[in-house]
Design a protein around this motif. Structure first.
Motif, PDB file in Angstrom:
ATOM      1  N   TYR A   9     -23.176  57.090 -74.268  1.00 56.34           N
ATOM      2  CA  TYR A   9     -22.193  56.163 -74.836  1.00 56.34           C
ATOM      3  C   TYR A   9     -22.522  55.960 -76.317  1.00 56.34           C
ATOM      4  N   PRO A  10     -21.858  56.708 -77.198  1.00 59.72           N
ATOM      5  CA  PRO A  10     -22.053  56.500 -78.636  1.00 59.72           C
ATOM      6  C   PRO A  10     -21.308  55.236 -79.076  1.00 59.72           C
ATOM      7  N   THR A  11     -21.911  54.448 -79.941  1.00 57.92           N
ATOM      8  CA  THR A  11     -21.272  53.220 -80.403  1.00 57.92           C
ATOM      9  C   THR A  11     -21.444  53.022 -81.899  1.00 57.92           C
ATOM     10  N   ASP A  12     -20.396  52.477 -82.510  1.00 60.04           N
ATOM     11  CA  ASP A  12     -20.480  52.051 -83.905  1.00 60.04           C
ATOM     12  C   ASP A  12     -20.359  50.530 -83.990  1.00 60.04           C
ATOM     13  N   PHE A  13     -20.408  49.864 -82.841  1.00 59.94           N
ATOM     14  CA  PHE A  13     -20.358  48.409 -82.696  1.00 59.94           C
ATOM     15  C   PHE A  13     -18.988  47.813 -82.998  1.00 59.94           C
ATOM     16  N   GLU A  34     -27.840  56.945 -65.299  1.00 66.33           N
ATOM     17  CA  GLU A  34     -28.479  56.345 -66.467  1.00 66.33           C
ATOM     18  C   GLU A  34     -27.461  56.323 -67.602  1.00 66.33           C
ATOM     19  N   LEU A  35     -27.432  55.225 -68.341  1.00 65.55           N
ATOM     20  CA  LEU A  35     -26.545  55.099 -69.494  1.00 65.55           C
ATOM     21  C   LEU A  35     -27.395  55.111 -70.763  1.00 65.55           C
ATOM     22  N   ILE A  36     -27.081  56.019 -71.670  1.00 70.94           N
ATOM     23  CA  ILE A  36     -27.803  56.099 -72.942  1.00 70.94           C
ATOM     24  C   ILE A  36     -26.852  55.636 -74.044  1.00 70.94           C
ATOM     25  N   MET A  37     -27.223  54.561 -74.714  1.00 67.11           N
ATOM     26  CA  MET A  37     -26.418  54.009 -75.808  1.00 67.11           C
ATOM     27  C   MET A  37     -26.947  54.580 -77.120  1.00 67.11           C
ATOM     28  N   LEU A  38     -26.079  55.242 -77.871  1.00 67.45           N
ATOM     29  CA  LEU A  38     -26.487  55.937 -79.102  1.00 67.45           C
ATOM     30  C   LEU A  38     -25.721  55.391 -80.303  1.00 67.45           C
ATOM     31  N   HIS A  39     -26.449  55.124 -81.369  1.00 67.17           N
ATOM     32  CA  HIS A  39     -25.822  54.761 -82.641  1.00 67.17           C
ATOM     33  C   HIS A  39     -26.270  55.777 -83.694  1.00 67.17           C
ATOM     34  N   VAL A  40     -25.318  56.283 -84.468  1.00 68.05           N
ATOM     35  CA  VAL A  40     -25.623  57.256 -85.518  1.00 68.05           C
ATOM     36  C   VAL A  40     -25.546  56.563 -86.879  1.00 68.05           C
ATOM     37  N   GLY A  67     -30.885  46.693 -89.561  1.00 68.83           N
ATOM     38  CA  GLY A  67     -29.632  46.016 -89.237  1.00 68.83           C
ATOM     39  C   GLY A  67     -28.967  46.603 -88.010  1.00 68.83           C
ATOM     40  N   ALA A  68     -29.015  47.927 -87.885  1.00 68.37           N
ATOM     41  CA  ALA A  68     -28.413  48.597 -86.722  1.00 68.37           C
ATOM     42  C   ALA A  68     -29.168  48.257 -85.445  1.00 68.37           C
ATOM     43  N   LYS A  69     -30.491  48.173 -85.524  1.00 69.89           N
ATOM     44  CA  LYS A  69     -31.281  47.792 -84.351  1.00 69.89           C
ATOM     45  C   LYS A  69     -30.924  46.373 -83.903  1.00 69.89           C
TER      46      LYS A  69
END
Length: 151
Positions: A9-13, A34-40, A67-69
């Motif tokens: 699950y890629p997210t940009d919030f 399992e769900l993997i949350m990814l932010h680029v 800030g992203a964390k």
């Protein structure tokens, strides 16, 4: 039978991304995956470093990562969707669609669930859509979620 054990699950919030989380979480529950949350994050090469001293760009990069964390933690806290789901978070730097595809391949995910932003007109012609690029390049199924109130 389809065997889905890992969902990316890629997210940009953004709001559309938050809407897509509901779908990703529901899919994870249904498949016991399992769900993997990814932010680029943008990497330093994508920042306008020729206008800023190198030290400033490095500090900006660190500030963006911190800030992203914090945003990821806040994003997780604001939803009840993750209750009872095995999930992890990850952050990488680079161009969003490239890094999503690369991460999905490296982690052998079975499905990607991401939100759309509904870009239209000139913006779509110039920038395209991260979701569209992921759909075209992913080696696994991709569920794109367009939320009615995200336009």
């Amino acid at each position: 039978m389809v065997n889905v054990t890992k969902i990316l699950y890629p997210t940009d919030f953004s709001d559309p991304s938050a809407c897509a989380l509901l779908y990703a979480a529901e899919m994870a529950k249904k498949f016991n995956a399992e769900l993997i949350m990814l932010h680029v994050l943008l990497d330093e090469s994508q920042m306008v470093s020729f206008y800023l001293p190198q030290l400033t760009v490095k500090n900006l990069s660190k500030d963006m990562e911190d800030g992203a964390k914090a945003k990821m933690e806040e994003f997780i806290e604001e939803t009840n969707a993750l209750e009872g789901i095995e999930y992890s978070t990850a952050m990488v730097k680079g161009i969003a669609d490239d890094e999503i595809i690369k991460f999905a391949n490296e982690k052998n995910v079975d499905m990607i669930v991401l939100g759309t932003h509904g870009r239209t007109g000139l913006e779509h012609v110039i920038f395209g859509s991260t979701a569209e690029k992921v759909v075209r390049s992913a080696s696994c199924p991709v569920l794109t979620v367009h939320c009615p109130n995200s336009d």
